[in-house]
Scaffold this motif. Structure first.
Motif, short mmCIF file in Angstrom:
data_model
loop_
_atom_site.label_atom_id
_atom_site.label_comp_id
_atom_site.label_asym_id
_atom_site.label_seq_id
_atom_site.Cartn_x
_atom_site.Cartn_y
_atom_site.Cartn_z
N ILE A 209 0.86 -1.17 0.00
CA ILE A 209 0.00 0.00 0.00
C ILE A 209 0.91 1.23 0.00
O ILE A 209 2.12 1.13 0.12
CB ILE A 209 -0.94 0.01 1.22
CG1 ILE A 209 -0.13 -0.17 2.53
CG2 ILE A 209 -2.00 -1.07 1.09
CD1 ILE A 209 -1.01 -0.13 3.79
N SER A 210 0.30 2.40 -0.18
CA SER A 210 1.10 3.62 -0.22
C SER A 210 0.37 4.75 0.49
O SER A 210 -0.82 4.63 0.81
CB SER A 210 1.38 4.02 -1.68
OG SER A 210 0.18 4.24 -2.39
N VAL A 211 1.09 5.83 0.74
CA VAL A 211 0.52 6.93 1.52
C VAL A 211 1.03 8.26 0.98
O VAL A 211 2.20 8.39 0.59
CB VAL A 211 0.85 6.76 3.02
CG1 VAL A 211 2.35 6.81 3.27
CG2 VAL A 211 0.13 7.79 3.86
N VAL A 212 0.13 9.25 0.94
CA VAL A 212 0.47 10.59 0.47
C VAL A 212 -0.25 11.60 1.38
O VAL A 212 -1.34 11.31 1.88
CB VAL A 212 0.06 10.80 -1.01
CG1 VAL A 212 -1.43 10.60 -1.21
CG2 VAL A 212 0.50 12.16 -1.53
N ARG A 213 0.37 12.73 1.58
CA ARG A 213 -0.26 13.77 2.41
C ARG A 213 -1.51 14.31 1.71
O ARG A 213 -1.51 14.51 0.51
CB ARG A 213 0.72 14.91 2.66
CG ARG A 213 0.19 15.98 3.62
CD ARG A 213 1.23 17.05 3.89
NE ARG A 213 1.45 17.89 2.71
CZ ARG A 213 2.46 18.77 2.61
NH1 ARG A 213 3.34 18.88 3.57
NH2 ARG A 213 2.60 19.49 1.51
N GLU A 214 -2.55 14.59 2.50
CA GLU A 214 -3.77 15.19 1.93
C GLU A 214 -3.47 16.56 1.36
O GLU A 214 -2.62 17.29 1.89
CB GLU A 214 -4.84 15.32 3.03
CG GLU A 214 -5.63 14.05 3.27
CD GLU A 214 -6.85 14.30 4.15
OE1 GLU A 214 -7.13 15.48 4.46
OE2 GLU A 214 -7.48 13.32 4.54
#
Length: 209
Positions: free
Chosen positions: A204-209
């Motif tokens: 999975i991956s994550v990015v700032r809103e």
């Protein structure tokens, strides 16, 4: 919940430890020397010297290993394989601090970020080594692993906004068309995944809103 953070003295490791400790979890730092993290429990051992006994009874183990020199880049694969081997067949989750270079940029999943013409040449060996380790991890069905990739711009000293978008295998942009995340927000996402996520056997991956 009992959590072990391997290579807890690194920048990502320290922030993941801090986030977990602040939430009241029982956190153990695995370090080669003096503990620099907020963990009260410490295992002083090289990652490659860890045994199955060392990691018994943990609910989750975070792999925050990093290597950047040509001589050590192959250790992305060998270190991850070692952790998989000693956690094999257990209920302990293995959560890996991953890279962004292997995120896909098309729906067919045939092209990655690191394949782009504007991807910095200096980072290609690292991206290749981490992608190789991820590919080998995908072959393991004997370990409850989760691989968490950061956004493309992974900022060590970025602010802790507390807001992020959880995404999948493809590079995801936020509302400002940015691919960016601070280490602090990444740590939040990692501990959230430990606490309530269920992405077993997935990247999975994550990015700032």
């Amino acid at each position: 919940m009992k959590i072990a953070v391997v290579c807890a003295n690194g920048k990502a490791g320290q922030l993941i430890v801090k986030e977990a400790v602040n939430r009241g979890f029982d956190v153990t730092a695995v370090v080669k020397g003096e503990n620099k993290s907020a963990a009260q429990n410490v295992i002083v051992k090289d990652l490659f010297d860890l045994t199955a006994t060392d990691l018994t009874d943990f609910d989750a183990v975070v792999d925050a290993f990093g290597a950047w020199t040509p001589e050590t880049l192959p250790q992305h694969s060998t270190s991850l394989a070692h952790l998989c081997d000693i956690l094999s067949g257990t209920d302990t989750r293995l959560l890996v601090v991953g890279g962004a270079g292997s995120l896909y940029v098309n729906k067919e999943h045939t092209a990655c970020v690191s394949d782009g013409a504007d991807f910095p040449e200096v980072f290609k060996p690292l991206a290749s080594a981490m992608a190789k380790a991820l590919g080998e991890l995908r072959q393991r069905n004997d370990v409850k692993w989760t691989y968490l990739s950061p956004a493309g711009d992974f900022q060590a000293d970025g602010e802790r906004s507390g807001k992020y978008i959880l995404a999948g295998e493809e590079l995801t942009l936020n509302s400002k068309s940015e691919s960016i995340i601070s280490y602090a927000d990444y740590a939040i996402a990692m501990v959230d995944e430990i606490e309530k996520g269920g992405h077993i056997g997935q990247r999975i991956s994550v990015v700032r809103e």
